[in-house]
Design an enzyme around this catalytic site. Sequence first.
Site, PDB file in Angstrom:
ATOM      1  N   GLN A 101      43.788   5.469 140.678  1.00 49.24           N
ATOM      2  CA  GLN A 101      44.885   5.438 141.637  1.00 49.24           C
ATOM      3  C   GLN A 101      44.469   4.674 142.895  1.00 49.24           C
ATOM      4  OE1 GLN A 101      46.385   8.649 144.073  1.00 49.24           O
ATOM      5  NE2 GLN A 101      48.444   8.377 143.238  1.00 49.24           N
ATOM      6  N   TYR A 182      52.063   8.054 152.453  1.00 50.30           N
ATOM      7  CA  TYR A 182      50.959   7.122 152.742  1.00 50.30           C
ATOM      8  C   TYR A 182      51.525   5.710 152.949  1.00 50.30           C
ATOM      9  CZ  TYR A 182      48.192  11.180 151.665  1.00 50.30           C
ATOM     10  OH  TYR A 182      47.674  12.445 151.703  1.00 50.30           O
ATOM     11  N   ARG A 229      53.438   5.586 141.653  1.00 51.01           N
ATOM     12  CA  ARG A 229      53.825   6.969 141.972  1.00 51.01           C
ATOM     13  C   ARG A 229      54.706   6.990 143.213  1.00 51.01           C
ATOM     14  NH1 ARG A 229      50.592  12.383 143.456  1.00 51.01           N
ATOM     15  NH2 ARG A 229      51.333  13.666 141.744  1.00 51.01           N
ATOM     16  N   GLY A 319      48.517  19.098 138.022  1.00 50.50           N
ATOM     17  CA  GLY A 319      47.478  18.975 139.024  1.00 50.50           C
ATOM     18  C   GLY A 319      46.578  20.189 139.042  1.00 50.50           C
ATOM     19  N   ARG A 320      46.951  21.171 139.842  1.00 50.25           N
ATOM     20  CA  ARG A 320      46.088  22.345 140.004  1.00 50.25           C
ATOM     21  C   ARG A 320      45.702  23.007 138.679  1.00 50.25           C
ATOM     22  NH1 ARG A 320      49.805  25.061 144.149  1.00 50.25           N
ATOM     23  NH2 ARG A 320      51.204  23.748 142.938  1.00 50.25           N
TER      24      ARG A 320
HETATM   25  C1  PHB Z   1      45.671  15.465 150.053  1.00 52.24           C
HETATM   26  O1  PHB Z   1      44.511  15.161 150.281  1.00 52.24           O
HETATM   27  O2  PHB Z   1      46.153  16.530 150.442  1.00 52.24           O
HETATM   28  C2  PHB Z   1      46.527  14.532 149.327  1.00 52.24           C
HETATM   29  C3  PHB Z   1      46.037  13.306 148.938  1.00 52.24           C
HETATM   30  C4  PHB Z   1      46.848  12.437 148.232  1.00 52.24           C
HETATM   31  C5  PHB Z   1      48.139  12.813 147.951  1.00 52.24           C
HETATM   32  C6  PHB Z   1      48.626  14.023 148.336  1.00 52.24           C
HETATM   33  C7  PHB Z   1      47.814  14.898 149.033  1.00 52.24           C
HETATM   34  O3  PHB Z   1      48.953  11.987 147.315  1.00 52.24           O
END
Ligand code: PHB
Length: 366
Positions: A101, A182, A229, A319-320
Amino acid sequence: MTDPSRLFTPVMLGALDLPNRVLMAPLTRNRAHSDGTPWKTAQTYYAQRASAGLIISEATQVTPRGKGYLDTPGIHSDDHVAAWRKITDAVHARGGRIFLQLWHVGRISHVSLLPEGETPQAPSAIRADQKTFTADGFTDCSEPHEMTHEEIREAVEAFRQGAERARDAGFDGVEIHSANGYLLDQFLQDKTNRRDDQYGGPVENRLRFVQEVIDAVATVWPRERIGIRLSPLGQANDIDDSDRETLFTAVYSMISEARLAYLHVVEEFYGTDTTDAEIDLLKRLRAGYEGVYISNGGFTADRAVETLASGHCDAVAFGRPFIANPDLPERFRVGADLNPQDPDTFYGGDETGYIDYPFLPDERTI
Ligand code: PHB
């Protein structure tokens, strides 16, 4: 539990033939060396998760100017390439596939994380009402400066070079990070983009930077090995737009025309709840997109099966659950319990909570 077999039908994701639809989402773990070189332990971490249909690496800055948190990895030096090469080799040795990414945080940063004397780069000089993680702990983001045209050209070139280094490091493709407030998202949305040049103002101007990044990356990789994304609900990092639906209808249409491997959408950012009205918006946007679509955000196996069955998505990124379960697809396949997650070790720390979550007893561990 719902029959999980839909998760285990193969799917073509651009050039890749994935054996399952249980993907590993990009996950910031803040476990790189301070120069951005990934830890050696990351070889084990990613290889342990090689049974994912596709691994999308943690967000990785394409330039020192794109760093926004302590100890995130980079892809802008030969040392980075060498370290990532060992990681991709380890994943491939276990039969997996991995995209890198590509990331630039823009204004979500702090002067202490950036090259000496520099302030964060952003489309406009508007400080984020947000904290980031520095050597001093959680700290308010610094006031950014408005990027000059020269800086915009350099940032696009940094994405191109990051894409090239990702290829040299043996990745199977790259994902462009245009989500979660971002830099790319900051150009798209009008809370953060107040420019009055060709990169700001009307929607078509605000799309320009993302289009330039896609085109630059596509000089290195075939489009069928590039994903992107997005997070159209604007749930993270103080991002917002005065007309989200019009903006993201145009973004989805641009992505359809770009013929990329996939569109990956954050449908719920951790710590937030997506409302029914927001789900309706996601569906309307989805209807205007042609191509492979990955859903992400707070999914269980059952909801993934339902969402695949509805035709909304082609795969789901977890994710988690993937942090805590290196063998997540197998657990879904047999209906096994999931390991409990330890949020205290999600960000930073050592090997605890990184490579020590147990596999099912009959799985080979590494
Ligand atoms: C984070 O570090 O909290 C974080 C990083 C990248 C993302 C979302 C959250 O796309």
